[in-house]
Design a protein around this motif. Structure first.
Motif, short mmCIF file in Angstrom:
data_model
loop_
_atom_site.label_atom_id
_atom_site.label_comp_id
_atom_site.label_asym_id
_atom_site.label_seq_id
_atom_site.Cartn_x
_atom_site.Cartn_y
_atom_site.Cartn_z
N TYR A 96 0.85 -1.20 0.00
CA TYR A 96 0.00 0.00 0.00
C TYR A 96 0.88 1.25 0.00
O TYR A 96 0.66 2.20 -0.76
N ALA A 100 0.70 3.81 -3.05
CA ALA A 100 0.10 5.12 -2.76
C ALA A 100 1.11 6.25 -2.89
O ALA A 100 0.74 7.38 -3.24
N SER A 261 -5.48 8.50 -2.87
CA SER A 261 -4.77 7.60 -1.98
C SER A 261 -5.72 6.74 -1.17
O SER A 261 -5.34 5.67 -0.66
N TYR A 265 -7.75 2.65 -3.21
CA TYR A 265 -7.28 1.51 -2.42
C TYR A 265 -8.32 1.03 -1.41
O TYR A 265 -7.98 0.45 -0.38
N THR A 268 -8.02 -2.62 -0.95
CA THR A 268 -6.91 -2.98 -0.07
C THR A 268 -7.33 -2.92 1.38
O THR A 268 -7.04 -3.82 2.18
#
Length: 280
Positions: A96, A100, A261, A265, A268
């Motif tokens: 991540y 990011a 960001s 995600y 995730t």
């Protein structure tokens, strides 16, 4: 925090072995209690073996209690979850962070971090910015509700002590992490006030106000000459449909964190929640 994963791994293995040995010992002790030393073939055993047999039968009750306590302690240790899960979570946080902040891949990892905070209703060990050695929770009750760091991306800057108040009264929640926890939605702040050691007191107050951090927390960072993030984002993490904690991204760059960001995600973060179900 990476060291915690290694510790979890060894404790998990040790607790598994301990439960097996203790359960087997309890079973054997139960069989020993069925033995009558005056009957055949036990009456022909050596005197040493009969002495040990008599001692085990005489103290069987305290031994059973001891084994039960050992099993209970080992079971509590195992309840913290399989370390495999935490190893995978560490991998996900590292990925991540890499994705990011890919535009800043040439900069040190600890300048742009991803931290997983866990909600705890009770917190006695971690020290709040208002805390002391004897009273680490500070001016608040240890039962107030807290967001405590559980895992962080990278291999440096692992020993963070930052904890945030997350009480039932949402107006008192601290930091961007507390805002995300209270609102149950993502919070993104960038282009935060720059605060430097020896700078204006007004800058400290402005930073604390925007991020909803205690002024004392910001002052401690400034006094120790630690860099404060200039952009922060936080996303709540759910496990089994309930809030478990918050994922926080922070960057030393004013535009290091953006809405993308978080939005790009979400899967995730959902995966983190799925893995935490196995650790719960």
């Amino acid at each position: 925090m990476r060291n915690n994963i290694t510790l979890r791994r060894w404790l998990y293995r040790l607790s598994t072995i301990t439960i097996g040995v203790a359960a087997t010992s309890a079973t054997m002790l139960g069989l020993v209690n069925e033995v009558h030393s005056t009957e055949e073939p036990y009456s022909t055993w050596p005197i040493t073996a009969l002495t040990v047999l008599d001692a085990l039968q005489r103290y069987s009750l305290p031994l059973f209690i001891f084994l039960a306590i050992v099993i209970a302690i080992a079971a509590v240790i195992r309840s913290f979850g399989d370390p495999w899960v935490w190893e995978k979570l560490q991998f996900i946080l590292d990925e991540y962070q890499a994705k990011a902040f890919h535009q800043r891949c040439n900069e040190p990892n600890h300048h742009h971090r991803v931290t997983l905070f866990r909600y705890k209703k009770v917190c006695f060990r971690s020290r709040h910015c208002t805390g002391t050695l004897l009273k680490p929770w500070g001016k608040h009750s240890p039962f107030s509700g807290w967001l405590v760091p559980a895992l962080r991306s990278g291999h440096t800057s692992q020993h963070t002590k930052a904890i945030f108040l997350a009480p039932d009264n949402g107006d008192e929640a601290e930091g961007v992490a507390g805002q995300a926890w209270t609102s149950k939605s993502a919070v993104v702040l960038n282009d935060l006030p720059r605060v430097r050691k020896g700078g204006l007191v007004r800058d400290v107050r402005d930073y604390a106000k925007v991020t909803q951090c205690p002024i004392k927390m910001v002052q401690q960072y400034v006094t120790s000459d630690r860099k404060l993030p200039l952009s922060i984002a936080a996303t709540p993490v759910e496990v089994n449909g309930k809030l478990w904690g918050v994922v926080v991204l922070d960057s030393r760059a004013a535009d290091g964190v953006s809405d993308e960001s978080v939005l790009n995600y979400q899967l995730t973060v959902a995966l983190i929640g799925q893995l935490l179900e196995k650790a719960a």
